[in-house]
Write a protein that holds these residues in place. Structure first.
Motif, PDB file in Angstrom:
ATOM      1  N   PHE A 154      42.681 -42.658   8.347  1.00 17.57           N
ATOM      2  CA  PHE A 154      41.511 -41.921   8.806  1.00 17.57           C
ATOM      3  C   PHE A 154      40.396 -42.215   7.816  1.00 17.57           C
ATOM      4  O   PHE A 154      40.623 -42.207   6.601  1.00 17.57           O
ATOM      5  N   PHE A 155      39.196 -42.503   8.301  1.00 18.32           N
ATOM      6  CA  PHE A 155      38.108 -42.832   7.388  1.00 18.32           C
ATOM      7  C   PHE A 155      36.771 -42.366   7.937  1.00 18.32           C
ATOM      8  O   PHE A 155      36.594 -42.182   9.139  1.00 18.32           O
ATOM      9  N   GLN A 156      35.826 -42.163   7.019  1.00 18.12           N
ATOM     10  CA  GLN A 156      34.508 -41.639   7.375  1.00 18.12           C
ATOM     11  C   GLN A 156      33.465 -42.198   6.422  1.00 18.12           C
ATOM     12  O   GLN A 156      33.719 -42.344   5.222  1.00 18.12           O
ATOM     13  N   ARG A 157      32.287 -42.503   6.952  1.00 17.79           N
ATOM     14  CA  ARG A 157      31.186 -42.970   6.109  1.00 17.79           C
ATOM     15  C   ARG A 157      30.374 -41.787   5.613  1.00 17.79           C
ATOM     16  O   ARG A 157      30.020 -40.888   6.375  1.00 17.79           O
ATOM     17  N   VAL A 158      30.056 -41.810   4.303  1.00 13.35           N
ATOM     18  CA  VAL A 158      29.178 -40.824   3.677  1.00 13.35           C
ATOM     19  C   VAL A 158      28.246 -41.594   2.746  1.00 13.35           C
ATOM     20  O   VAL A 158      28.709 -42.354   1.889  1.00 13.35           O
ATOM     21  N   ASP A 159      26.946 -41.419   2.902  1.00 13.59           N
ATOM     22  CA  ASP A 159      25.953 -42.190   2.146  1.00 13.59           C
ATOM     23  C   ASP A 159      26.209 -43.679   2.375  1.00 13.59           C
ATOM     24  O   ASP A 159      26.327 -44.113   3.511  1.00 13.59           O
ATOM     25  N   ASP A 160      26.351 -44.433   1.293  1.00 11.02           N
ATOM     26  CA  ASP A 160      26.584 -45.873   1.424  1.00 11.02           C
ATOM     27  C   ASP A 160      28.045 -46.220   1.183  1.00 11.02           C
ATOM     28  O   ASP A 160      28.375 -47.325   0.772  1.00 11.02           O
ATOM     29  N   LYS A 161      28.926 -45.270   1.450  1.00  9.16           N
ATOM     30  CA  LYS A 161      30.348 -45.460   1.153  1.00  9.16           C
ATOM     31  C   LYS A 161      31.211 -45.068   2.354  1.00  9.16           C
ATOM     32  O   LYS A 161      30.815 -44.238   3.169  1.00  9.16           O
ATOM     33  N   VAL A 162      32.387 -45.674   2.409  1.00  7.16           N
ATOM     34  CA  VAL A 162      33.381 -45.306   3.413  1.00  7.16           C
ATOM     35  C   VAL A 162      34.608 -44.785   2.682  1.00  7.16           C
ATOM     36  O   VAL A 162      35.174 -45.466   1.824  1.00  7.16           O
ATOM     37  N   PHE A 163      35.011 -43.560   3.009  1.00  5.02           N
ATOM     38  CA  PHE A 163      36.161 -42.901   2.387  1.00  5.02           C
ATOM     39  C   PHE A 163      37.337 -42.977   3.357  1.00  5.02           C
ATOM     40  O   PHE A 163      37.167 -42.753   4.561  1.00  5.02           O
ATOM     41  N   ALA A 164      38.526 -43.249   2.835  1.00  2.00           N
ATOM     42  CA  ALA A 164      39.685 -43.404   3.716  1.00  2.00           C
ATOM     43  C   ALA A 164      40.958 -42.870   3.078  1.00  2.00           C
ATOM     44  O   ALA A 164      41.122 -42.888   1.854  1.00  2.00           O
ATOM     45  N   VAL A 165      41.864 -42.385   3.939  1.00  2.00           N
ATOM     46  CA  VAL A 165      43.206 -41.949   3.542  1.00  2.00           C
ATOM     47  C   VAL A 165      44.155 -42.361   4.660  1.00  2.00           C
ATOM     48  O   VAL A 165      43.832 -42.197   5.840  1.00  2.00           O
ATOM     49  N   GLY A 166      45.318 -42.889   4.298  1.00  2.00           N
ATOM     50  CA  GLY A 166      46.277 -43.310   5.316  1.00  2.00           C
ATOM     51  C   GLY A 166      47.669 -42.783   5.050  1.00  2.00           C
ATOM     52  O   GLY A 166      47.955 -42.234   3.986  1.00  2.00           O
TER      53      GLY A 166
END
Length: 305
Positions: A154-166
């Motif tokens: 699962f991942f989401q963009r915030v500002d200029d970054k993409v955060f993810a956890v699997g």
């Protein structure tokens, strides 16, 4: 301090391809209904944990900014068992990782992929920020056991970054087992001898993750094909025993006697986890052969039956 399993170079180099598939092949999930994302029922708790860890990481980032990246990259609150947070910026640079991809921190991973794919990758990362959570299934090495397994992120963009956890998916679904059985039966109907040879040669089209095909010749009750353990080929199927000493071969033959299809339950070693696990096997006749594919069930699920 926890040590990572040794990671072959070819898998290290595939991380960029993984990120590309993560963003280009993703399934979009509305943020408000992220918990309703399509996941296999047996993995709902892992999916919930992954989304909670993702939300926790994003909240921490919004609290302290880039200082959170260091927290994501060490053992602590953002590494929970096999789940960890990783972050990539919109230029394709790995900024943080609590898992084996930490070796890419500070590197632009787009340079490792084909230029034509790199352009598409950059385009995907340059999409506007939104509250949407994405979900994607792929294959990746499990740092706990050093094996390549299915994984969903699962991942989401915030500002200029993409955060993810699997989280890892070492057990295939019943529907995936049925699909493999259907494919094997189709091939057995058209070219039985060729299909048997392909199964024994571990043809990837007939071996998928923890799923494989095995075939019994009812003329002599011999195991003529096995997509995982070649030592079983040519053995008397009636003598096959489960890991807990049950006569599982004879049980399967009894279950399908006088029928075209059957379903059996027993304990068997999962080739992905290498642990004895409850298994359910689908059996179906094809001429004088019995074709079978089994899938592994979580122990918790099995206990509910």
């Amino acid at each position: 301090m926890k040590r990572f399993a040794a990671i072959p170079l070819e898998f290290c180099l595939k991380i960029s391809g993984f990120v590309l598939s993560l963003f280009l092949g993703s399934c979009l999930v509305n943020h408000a209904s992220a918990e309703g994302a399509a996941v296999e029922p047996s993995y709902q708790s892992q999916a919930d944990q992954a989304q909670q860890l993702l939300a926790k990481a994003i909240e921490r980032y919004r609290q302290i900014g880039d200082q959170a990246l260091a927290e994501f990259s060490r053992q602590g609150a953002f590494v929970q068992g096999e789940q960890y947070v990783y972050v990539v910026d919109t230029h394709g640079v790995m900024l943080a990782s609590g898992g084996p991809s930490a070796l890419y921190i500070g590197r632009n991973i787009t340079a490792l992929i084909d230029p034509s794919l790199g352009a598409a990758f950059t385009n995907a990362l340059n999409q506007p920020e939104s509250q949407a959570i994405h979900s994607q299934e792929y294959h990746w090495m499990n740092w706990h056991d050093g094996k390549v397994e299915r994984k969903r992120a699962f991942f989401q963009r915030v500002d200029d970054k993409v955060f993810a956890v699997g989280y890892y998916l070492p057990r295939s679904s019943p529907s995936a087992a049925q699909a493999l059985l259907d494919d094997a039966l189709k091939d057995m109907k058209n070219e039985p001898h060729d299909t048997i040879a392909r199964i024994n040669q571990l043809d990837p089209k007939l071996t998928r993750d923890d799923l494989y095909v095995f075939v019994i010749d009812t003329d002599n009750m011999k195991m003529v094909a096995h997509g995982y353990n070649r030592r079983l080929i040519g053995t008397d199927f009636r003598q096959l025993m489960s890991v807990d000493g049950q006569p599982v071969g004879q049980q399967m033959l009894t279950a399908i006697e006088g029928r075209d299809k059957a379903l059996t339950h027993y304990l068997w070693r999962n080739p992905v986890t290498q642990k004895p696990e409850p298994k359910e096997t689908l059996l179906e006749r094809s001429g004088h052969y019995i074709v079978a594919v089994g899938y592994y069930a979580n122990a918790d699920e099995n206990a509910k039956r």
